[in-house]
Scaffold this active site. Structure first.
Site, mmCIF file in Angstrom:
data_model
loop_
_atom_site.group_PDB
_atom_site.id
_atom_site.type_symbol
_atom_site.label_atom_id
_atom_site.label_comp_id
_atom_site.label_asym_id
_atom_site.label_seq_id
_atom_site.Cartn_x
_atom_site.Cartn_y
_atom_site.Cartn_z
ATOM 1 N N HIS A 236 0.586 -1.215 -0.073
ATOM 2 C CA HIS A 236 0.083 0.041 -0.010
ATOM 3 C C HIS A 236 0.982 1.293 -0.108
ATOM 4 O O HIS A 236 2.359 1.203 0.032
ATOM 5 C CB HIS A 236 -0.984 -0.054 1.194
ATOM 6 C CG HIS A 236 -0.353 0.007 2.742
ATOM 7 N ND1 HIS A 236 0.304 -1.095 3.005
ATOM 8 C CD2 HIS A 236 -0.552 0.834 3.587
ATOM 9 C CE1 HIS A 236 0.596 -0.549 4.147
ATOM 10 N NE2 HIS A 236 0.110 0.312 4.661
ATOM 11 N N HIS B 183 1.576 3.911 2.185
ATOM 12 C CA HIS B 183 1.799 4.655 3.104
ATOM 13 C C HIS B 183 3.219 4.848 3.165
ATOM 14 O O HIS B 183 3.977 3.894 2.733
ATOM 15 C CB HIS B 183 1.313 4.005 4.571
ATOM 16 C CG HIS B 183 0.032 4.297 4.945
ATOM 17 N ND1 HIS B 183 -0.726 3.647 5.694
ATOM 18 C CD2 HIS B 183 -1.001 5.113 4.338
ATOM 19 C CE1 HIS B 183 -2.074 3.902 5.873
ATOM 20 N NE2 HIS B 183 -2.170 4.881 4.979
ATOM 21 N N ASP C 202 5.798 4.684 5.122
ATOM 22 C CA ASP C 202 6.341 3.818 5.790
ATOM 23 C C ASP C 202 6.604 2.338 5.072
ATOM 24 O O ASP C 202 6.987 1.340 5.535
ATOM 25 C CB ASP C 202 6.349 3.492 7.342
ATOM 26 C CG ASP C 202 4.745 2.912 7.475
ATOM 27 O OD1 ASP C 202 4.022 3.316 6.658
ATOM 28 O OD2 ASP C 202 4.505 2.122 8.438
ATOM 29 N N HIS C 203 5.785 2.301 3.864
ATOM 30 C CA HIS C 203 6.023 1.239 3.002
ATOM 31 C C HIS C 203 6.281 1.226 1.478
ATOM 32 O O HIS C 203 6.739 0.302 1.081
ATOM 33 C CB HIS C 203 4.397 0.601 2.948
ATOM 34 C CG HIS C 203 3.886 -0.179 4.227
ATOM 35 N ND1 HIS C 203 3.978 -1.488 4.563
ATOM 36 C CD2 HIS C 203 3.518 0.741 5.421
ATOM 37 C CE1 HIS C 203 3.625 -1.651 5.959
ATOM 38 N NE2 HIS C 203 3.398 -0.531 6.588
ATOM 39 N N HIS D 66 -7.457 -1.000 5.500
ATOM 40 C CA HIS D 66 -6.366 -0.058 6.132
ATOM 41 C C HIS D 66 -6.406 1.295 5.287
ATOM 42 O O HIS D 66 -6.301 2.203 5.709
ATOM 43 C CB HIS D 66 -5.406 -0.941 6.444
ATOM 44 C CG HIS D 66 -3.882 -0.032 6.835
ATOM 45 N ND1 HIS D 66 -4.093 0.423 8.310
ATOM 46 C CD2 HIS D 66 -2.853 0.320 6.476
ATOM 47 C CE1 HIS D 66 -2.979 1.098 8.266
ATOM 48 N NE2 HIS D 66 -2.125 1.045 7.348
ATOM 49 N N ASP E 157 -0.160 -4.261 6.277
ATOM 50 C CA ASP E 157 -0.913 -3.659 7.504
ATOM 51 C C ASP E 157 -2.345 -4.271 7.719
ATOM 52 O O ASP E 157 -3.199 -3.716 8.330
ATOM 53 C CB ASP E 157 -0.785 -2.118 7.567
ATOM 54 C CG ASP E 157 0.543 -1.720 7.866
ATOM 55 O OD1 ASP E 157 1.394 -2.550 8.278
ATOM 56 O OD2 ASP E 157 0.847 -0.311 7.980
ATOM 57 N N HIS F 15 4.629 -4.956 10.957
ATOM 58 C CA HIS F 15 5.303 -4.297 12.086
ATOM 59 C C HIS F 15 5.220 -5.173 13.433
ATOM 60 O O HIS F 15 4.630 -6.329 13.412
ATOM 61 C CB HIS F 15 4.033 -3.076 12.348
ATOM 62 C CG HIS F 15 4.197 -1.997 11.489
ATOM 63 N ND1 HIS F 15 4.838 -0.933 11.616
ATOM 64 C CD2 HIS F 15 3.274 -1.933 10.553
ATOM 65 C CE1 HIS F 15 4.597 -0.067 10.822
ATOM 66 N NE2 HIS F 15 3.540 -0.805 9.911
#
Length: 255
Positions: free
Chosen positions: A57, A59, A61-62, A115, A134, A172
């Site tokens: 996805h 985001h 941090d991805h 998400h 996530d 995570h």
């Protein structure tokens, strides 16, 4: 398997980075890109050349390290069609049942929104692993930033339908906090209590709790158990899986 390896390592404060390597072809995929410098350094340590990025996805941090890794390696970036405008450097857009190859290895794409609106997962059936981003965590699931409870439960049902010996590689290390919450939902669940004890022992030694098996999650993860009649009743929504899931998610959001 000697010809297939998953290298797992910490990134940022609580993300995991994954490098998936197919020895026969020499291809390596980075699963998401939370920290480009760490990922490139880990690939160099292994002597692997990153040829692909598989984004789950958009985001940061991805997908935040996409461009730096692409510039350094010339890799192909694969990601969700429904978030293509938000995925830096994307080359190939994929969706439900798209096939992604790593050498002769095959991953099937699952659309698992909730998400985010276009979140996907990658299921490699022949090696019994799934990279779920996530959508699912050990003893948890992602917050509903862009999707609805109905969407997320449908997504979780796709995960639930995988073979139970599938290893879920989530993004995570949230398991200790998830465990503290889970026991408030099903305090009498013996499988959950055994899981919590394992988690506490692993974290006391600073060891990862990921990956986790789908079998363990089906027995213990409250978010995957909204079909359980006793849990539905306890949450005040007998006979309603979606409302039960939504109640559990709302409680976690306020925990």
């Amino acid at each position: 398997m000697n010809d297939f390896e998953i290298h797992q390592f910490r990134c940022l404060s609580d993300n995991y980075g994954y490098l998936v390597h197919d020895k026969a072809s020499g291809e390596t995929a980075a699963i998401d890109t939370p920290d480009a410098k760490v990922i490139l350094a880990e690939a160099e340590k292994k002597g692997w050349q990153i040829t692909q990025i598989w984004n789950t996805h958009w985001h940061p941090d991805h997908a935040g390290g996409n461009l730096e890794i692409k510039e350094a390696t010339g890799c192909v970036i694969i990601g969700p069609a429904n978030e293509s405008e938000k995925i830096p450097g994307i080359d190939r857009l994929v969706h439900q049942d798209s096939i992604v190859n790593l050498g002769a290895r095959v991953a099937r794409v699952l659309d698992v929104p909730g998400h985010t609106s276009g979140h996907i997962a990658y299921h490699m059936e022949d090696v019994q692993v799934a990279f779920v981003g996530d959508t699912v965590f050990a003893l948890g699931c992602g917050r509903l930033f862009e999707g609805t409870p109905e969407q997320m439960w449908d997504s979780l049902e796709k995960i639930r339908a995988l073979p139970t010996d599938t290893l879920l590689y989530c993004a995570h290390e949230y398991t200790a906090a998830n465990a503290d919450f889970a026991v408030t939902i099903e305090p009498g669940n013996k499988a959950l209590q055994m899981y919590v004890d394992r988690v506490r022992a692993l974290r006391a030694d600073n060891k990862p709790t990921v990956p986790t098996s789908l079998a363990n999650e089906l027995a213990s993860n409250p978010f995957l158990r909204a079909d359980n009649e006793a849990l539905q009743t306890a949450m005040g929504h007998p006979g309603d899986m979606v409302a039960t899931f939504a109640e559990i998610r709302a409680r976690k959001d306020n925990f």
